[in-house]
Design an enzyme around this catalytic site. Structure first.
Site, PDB file in Angstrom:
ATOM      1  N   GLU A   1      -0.214  -6.965  -9.807  1.00 22.86           N
ATOM      2  CA  GLU A   1       0.543  -6.828 -10.879  1.00 22.86           C
ATOM      3  C   GLU A   1      -0.204  -7.246 -12.270  1.00 22.86           C
ATOM      4  O   GLU A   1      -0.174  -6.312 -13.196  1.00 22.86           O
ATOM      5  CB  GLU A   1       1.836  -7.769 -10.881  1.00 22.86           C
ATOM      6  CG  GLU A   1       3.118  -7.685 -11.812  1.00 22.86           C
ATOM      7  CD  GLU A   1       4.061  -8.518 -11.429  1.00 22.86           C
ATOM      8  OE1 GLU A   1       4.105  -9.052 -10.369  1.00 22.86           O
ATOM      9  OE2 GLU A   1       4.999  -8.439 -12.332  1.00 22.86           O
TER      10      GLU A   1
ATOM     11  N   ASP B   1       0.950  -1.287   0.007  1.00 27.72           N
ATOM     12  CA  ASP B   1      -0.123   0.152   0.112  1.00 27.72           C
ATOM     13  C   ASP B   1       0.681   1.295  -0.136  1.00 27.72           C
ATOM     14  O   ASP B   1       1.849   1.299   0.876  1.00 27.72           O
ATOM     15  CB  ASP B   1      -0.766  -0.038   1.308  1.00 27.72           C
ATOM     16  CG  ASP B   1      -1.905  -1.159   1.236  1.00 27.72           C
ATOM     17  OD1 ASP B   1      -2.487  -1.381   0.237  1.00 27.72           O
ATOM     18  OD2 ASP B   1      -2.064  -1.940   2.311  1.00 27.72           O
TER      19      ASP B   1
HETATM   20  N1  SAM Z   1       0.831  -8.355  -2.677  1.00 32.45           N
HETATM   21  C1  SAM Z   1      -0.650  -8.491  -3.299  1.00 32.45           C
HETATM   22  C2  SAM Z   1      -0.616  -8.255  -4.831  1.00 32.45           C
HETATM   23  O1  SAM Z   1       0.284  -7.659  -5.146  1.00 32.45           O
HETATM   24  O2  SAM Z   1      -1.664  -8.348  -5.399  1.00 32.45           O
HETATM   25  C3  SAM Z   1      -1.358  -7.467  -2.499  1.00 32.45           C
HETATM   26  C4  SAM Z   1      -1.156  -5.991  -2.628  1.00 32.45           C
HETATM   27  S1  SAM Z   1      -2.238  -4.991  -1.576  1.00 32.45           S
HETATM   28  C5  SAM Z   1      -2.212  -3.348  -2.323  1.00 32.45           C
HETATM   29  C6  SAM Z   1      -1.376  -4.957  -0.171  1.00 32.45           C
HETATM   30  C7  SAM Z   1      -1.597  -5.844   1.046  1.00 32.45           C
HETATM   31  O3  SAM Z   1      -0.880  -5.710   1.949  1.00 32.45           O
HETATM   32  C8  SAM Z   1      -3.219  -5.837   1.582  1.00 32.45           C
HETATM   33  O4  SAM Z   1      -3.751  -6.839   1.443  1.00 32.45           O
HETATM   34  C9  SAM Z   1      -2.925  -5.282   2.833  1.00 32.45           C
HETATM   35  O5  SAM Z   1      -3.765  -5.942   3.999  1.00 32.45           O
HETATM   36  C10 SAM Z   1      -1.407  -5.874   3.325  1.00 32.45           C
HETATM   37  N2  SAM Z   1      -0.598  -5.258   4.373  1.00 32.45           N
HETATM   38  C11 SAM Z   1      -0.580  -4.016   4.385  1.00 32.45           C
HETATM   39  N3  SAM Z   1       0.203  -3.605   5.651  1.00 32.45           N
HETATM   40  C12 SAM Z   1       0.473  -4.720   6.208  1.00 32.45           C
HETATM   41  C13 SAM Z   1       0.993  -5.249   7.441  1.00 32.45           C
HETATM   42  N4  SAM Z   1       1.603  -4.132   8.401  1.00 32.45           N
HETATM   43  N5  SAM Z   1       1.126  -6.560   7.501  1.00 32.45           N
HETATM   44  C14 SAM Z   1       0.781  -7.327   6.849  1.00 32.45           C
HETATM   45  N6  SAM Z   1       0.034  -7.012   5.734  1.00 32.45           N
HETATM   46  C15 SAM Z   1      -0.236  -5.802   5.294  1.00 32.45           C
END
Ligand code: SAM
Length: 212
Positions: free
Chosen positions: A194, A118
């Site tokens: 992606e 994010d």
């Molecule tokens: N990596 C995946 C992709 O590329 O399709 C998901 C991308 S999504 C934008 C980012 C993910 O990171 C979200 O599902 C969010 O819940 C998770 N996330 C954000 N901060 C996190 C944290 N501190 N610990 C674990 N997961 C986290």
């Protein structure tokens, strides 16, 4: 992206303890006992719906993988993939990356993947970015010496910020691509984000950095 609330998600995660590790702190210092084979351990933080980590685990049976995701409504889809594939070298954890120091001893993790984290574009939210210095400290506390972070994103602002953050922390920039899909990098496994963003024409950035 908005995620649909799934009130049943937590129950489902709990009903597959062989795949979704509950109370993972109990394995601290003993991660080599969790998997069938004692081999290198790579983790993906923010694993989302699990496409990348499942693809990596299938392609690399000589490596153990853990997908780490704090949102139960999302990781439950990664669980469905794992149930389908039943991979002995992949497990999932529904935890916050902030807590990884309570879960792994220093040196238990060989590599960290961050994919499409994010961006948190507002400066006042910079501390929430998974490439902020406090997270880099958490990763340093669990990675082996000279361990690596591999990072992909479509977000140019987050990529530039992250390169600065890595560099200021003293990490070595080993590889940087400003256009992964038009580079000579082989064996790329796409994540859900992606696939979505590159199909709309977005450029994908990727880097590999190493602790010294
Ligand atoms: N990596 C995946 C992709 O590329 O399709 C998901 C991308 S999504 C934008 C980012 C993910 O990171 C979200 O599902 C969010 O819940 C998770 N996330 C954000 N901060 C996190 C944290 N501190 N610990 C674990 N997961 C986290």
């Amino acid at each position: 992206m908005r995620v649909r609330n799934k009130p049943w998600a937590m129950d489902k995660l709990q009903s597959y303890p062989q795949y979704v590790l509950s109370s993972p702190e109990q394995y601290k210092g003993k991660w080599n006992e969790v998997f069938v084979k004692n081999q290198p351990l790579h983790i993906e933080i923010g694993t989302g719906k699990g496409r990348f980590i499942t693809g990596m685990a299938k392609a690399n049976p000589h490596i153990n993988y853990i997908g780490i995701e704090l949102n139960e409504n999302v990781i439950v889809t990664a669980l469905d993939l794992l149930i389908e594939e039943n991979l002995p070298n992949l497990r999932l954890m529904n935890v916050n990356a902030n807590d990884l120091g309570d879960i792994f001893e220093k040196g238990e993790v060989d590599q960290v993947y961050l994919n499409f984290s994010d961006p948190w574009p507002k400066t006042r939210h910079a501390k929430r970015r998974l490439t902020y210095k406090s997270f880099l400290k958490v990763y340093e506390g669990i990675l082996k010496d000279r361990g690596e972070i591999h990072f992909k994103t479509d977000n140019q602002g987050l990529f530039e910020y992250s390169l600065m953050s890595f560099s200021e922390y003293g990490l070595l920039l080993k590889y940087v691509s400003l256009d992964l899909h038009n580079s000579d990098f082989e064996g790329n496994i796409m994540t859900e984000y992606e696939e979505k963003f590159s199909s709309k024409g977005s450029r994908i950035y990727r880097c590999e950095v190493q602790y010294r």
